[in-house]
Design a protein around this motif. Sequence first.
Motif, mmCIF file in Angstrom:
data_model
loop_
_atom_site.group_PDB
_atom_site.id
_atom_site.type_symbol
_atom_site.label_atom_id
_atom_site.label_comp_id
_atom_site.label_asym_id
_atom_site.label_seq_id
_atom_site.Cartn_x
_atom_site.Cartn_y
_atom_site.Cartn_z
ATOM 1 N N LEU A 3 -10.733 -5.713 -6.164
ATOM 2 C CA LEU A 3 -10.509 -6.374 -4.894
ATOM 3 C C LEU A 3 -9.213 -5.862 -4.287
ATOM 4 N N GLY A 4 -9.244 -5.590 -2.987
ATOM 5 C CA GLY A 4 -8.077 -5.018 -2.325
ATOM 6 C C GLY A 4 -7.902 -5.557 -0.920
ATOM 7 N N TYR A 5 -6.850 -5.122 -0.260
ATOM 8 C CA TYR A 5 -6.519 -5.587 1.088
ATOM 9 C C TYR A 5 -5.980 -4.411 1.881
ATOM 10 N N ASN A 6 -6.330 -4.371 3.172
ATOM 11 C CA ASN A 6 -5.892 -3.287 4.052
ATOM 12 C C ASN A 6 -4.544 -3.632 4.686
ATOM 13 N N THR A 7 -3.632 -2.681 4.648
ATOM 14 C CA THR A 7 -2.308 -2.924 5.214
ATOM 15 C C THR A 7 -2.344 -3.138 6.722
ATOM 16 N N ASN A 8 -3.452 -2.784 7.387
ATOM 17 C CA ASN A 8 -3.524 -3.064 8.817
ATOM 18 C C ASN A 8 -3.625 -4.560 9.088
ATOM 19 N N GLY A 9 -3.873 -5.344 8.049
ATOM 20 C CA GLY A 9 -3.855 -6.791 8.171
ATOM 21 C C GLY A 9 -2.494 -7.406 7.921
ATOM 22 N N LEU A 10 -1.494 -6.555 7.754
ATOM 23 C CA LEU A 10 -0.101 -6.995 7.629
ATOM 24 C C LEU A 10 0.764 -6.175 8.586
ATOM 25 N N ALA A 11 0.293 -6.068 9.826
ATOM 26 C CA ALA A 11 0.922 -5.183 10.805
ATOM 27 C C ALA A 11 2.325 -5.603 11.201
ATOM 28 N N HIS A 12 2.678 -6.857 10.964
ATOM 29 C CA HIS A 12 3.994 -7.358 11.342
ATOM 30 C C HIS A 12 4.973 -7.349 10.164
ATOM 31 N N HIS A 13 4.546 -6.787 9.049
ATOM 32 C CA HIS A 13 5.396 -6.669 7.869
ATOM 33 C C HIS A 13 5.882 -5.229 7.698
ATOM 34 N N ARG A 14 7.039 -5.057 7.075
ATOM 35 C CA ARG A 14 7.430 -3.724 6.612
ATOM 36 C C ARG A 14 6.387 -3.286 5.585
ATOM 37 N N TRP A 15 6.126 -1.976 5.520
ATOM 38 C CA TRP A 15 5.041 -1.532 4.651
ATOM 39 C C TRP A 15 5.315 -1.827 3.182
ATOM 40 N N ASP A 16 6.574 -1.751 2.753
ATOM 41 C CA ASP A 16 6.846 -2.057 1.351
ATOM 42 C C ASP A 16 6.663 -3.548 1.066
ATOM 43 N N ASP A 17 7.031 -4.393 2.025
ATOM 44 C CA ASP A 17 6.770 -5.827 1.860
ATOM 45 C C ASP A 17 5.270 -6.090 1.820
ATOM 46 N N ALA A 18 4.508 -5.369 2.631
ATOM 47 C CA ALA A 18 3.061 -5.548 2.638
ATOM 48 C C ALA A 18 2.454 -5.212 1.276
ATOM 49 N N ILE A 19 2.878 -4.105 0.699
ATOM 50 C CA ILE A 19 2.368 -3.721 -0.622
ATOM 51 C C ILE A 19 2.751 -4.757 -1.673
ATOM 52 N N GLU A 20 3.978 -5.237 -1.604
ATOM 53 C CA GLU A 20 4.424 -6.263 -2.549
ATOM 54 C C GLU A 20 3.590 -7.533 -2.424
ATOM 55 N N LEU A 21 3.294 -7.947 -1.184
ATOM 56 C CA LEU A 21 2.497 -9.161 -0.973
ATOM 57 C C LEU A 21 1.067 -8.988 -1.482
ATOM 58 N N ILE A 22 0.500 -7.826 -1.248
ATOM 59 C CA ILE A 22 -0.862 -7.556 -1.729
ATOM 60 C C ILE A 22 -0.907 -7.662 -3.253
ATOM 61 N N ALA A 23 0.078 -7.063 -3.900
ATOM 62 C CA ALA A 23 0.108 -7.114 -5.367
ATOM 63 C C ALA A 23 0.391 -8.526 -5.875
ATOM 64 N N ALA A 24 1.341 -9.211 -5.254
ATOM 65 C CA ALA A 24 1.711 -10.556 -5.710
ATOM 66 C C ALA A 24 0.558 -11.536 -5.570
ATOM 67 N N ALA A 25 -0.298 -11.331 -4.571
ATOM 68 C CA ALA A 25 -1.446 -12.222 -4.382
ATOM 69 C C ALA A 25 -2.474 -12.056 -5.488
ATOM 70 N N GLY A 26 -2.471 -10.899 -6.140
ATOM 71 C CA GLY A 26 -3.410 -10.655 -7.224
ATOM 72 C C GLY A 26 -4.421 -9.562 -6.957
ATOM 73 N N TYR A 27 -4.325 -8.884 -5.818
ATOM 74 C CA TYR A 27 -5.218 -7.755 -5.545
ATOM 75 C C TYR A 27 -4.866 -6.581 -6.457
ATOM 76 N N ARG A 28 -5.849 -5.704 -6.637
ATOM 77 C CA ARG A 28 -5.650 -4.556 -7.530
ATOM 78 C C ARG A 28 -5.739 -3.224 -6.803
ATOM 79 N N SER A 29 -5.943 -3.274 -5.484
ATOM 80 C CA SER A 29 -6.005 -2.044 -4.706
ATOM 81 C C SER A 29 -5.476 -2.316 -3.305
ATOM 82 N N ALA A 30 -4.931 -1.274 -2.697
ATOM 83 C CA ALA A 30 -4.434 -1.366 -1.318
ATOM 84 C C ALA A 30 -5.093 -0.279 -0.491
ATOM 85 N N ALA A 31 -5.648 -0.665 0.655
ATOM 86 C CA ALA A 31 -6.126 0.295 1.638
ATOM 87 C C ALA A 31 -4.962 0.541 2.595
ATOM 88 N N ILE A 32 -4.358 1.695 2.500
ATOM 89 C CA ILE A 32 -3.120 1.989 3.226
ATOM 90 C C ILE A 32 -3.457 2.681 4.544
#
Length: 283
Positions: A3-32
Amino acid sequence: MLLGYNTNGLAHHRWDDAIELIAAAGYRSAAITVDHHCLDPASATFRTDLARMSALLERCRLRCVIETGARFLLNPARKHQPTLLSPTAAEREIRLRFLRQCIDIAAELRADAVSFWSGAAVDAAHADVLWERLVEGCRRLADHADARDVRLAFEPEPGMFLETRAQYRQLRERVNHSQFGLTLDVGHVHCLQDGSIADHIREFAPVLFNIHIEDMLPGEHEHLRFGAGTIDVFPIFRALHEVRYAGGVHVELSRHSHIAPVVLRESLEFLSRQQAAAESRPT
């Protein structure tokens, strides 16, 4: 599957914060999604940012795919332009150069695939001419991807030149390259009422390199939170389990960036339940 999440759904975040949030939520993949604020190849800090991204993905234990659908990165005045269908060779070369750069990014990040689409025609060229432009571009990209050991995942999309299963099947036959596969957006199939999503999964299982998931309504190309549309997710996960899909299933909710932390969590909770239910039932 992951399960993963696309960083375009965190457009108002810095990209490193977005990756951190995706991982912290429990996802295992990022669509960058490569964009003006995330791994822009034209940025003066690109090489440094790419190294930082690689280290961050490794630390967060995230797999990734590279997405290329940024709205205004190549032309600030025209959304999603130019494309592989653009009237002039110079315009098409702008898109090709960008996609080759994304392939290079994918190679550096050991990404599972690079996802891209055809775009929409902006001139009155005959359909045969548009097909020639698209096939030529895809073949050139596939050769570059092969040299970098990267897989391409073509995404049919409503409103673009190539949007249906039958059209993708024709494109794949004409490109005829082992690195050329599919990004299946389940909402797009539902929107177009282009047959069963599960049947798409079963037919294209050998070349299914990337998946986008969200809720949607028939005839309306609007990405919705789960429960706001009419997609039955259980059969989708059932089919993915049956074909032993091992790639990313990425939530794509780019218009929900203003509530991204909330949508991140609720989406994972919903999808995790559906996945568990599908995988617990005997085949």
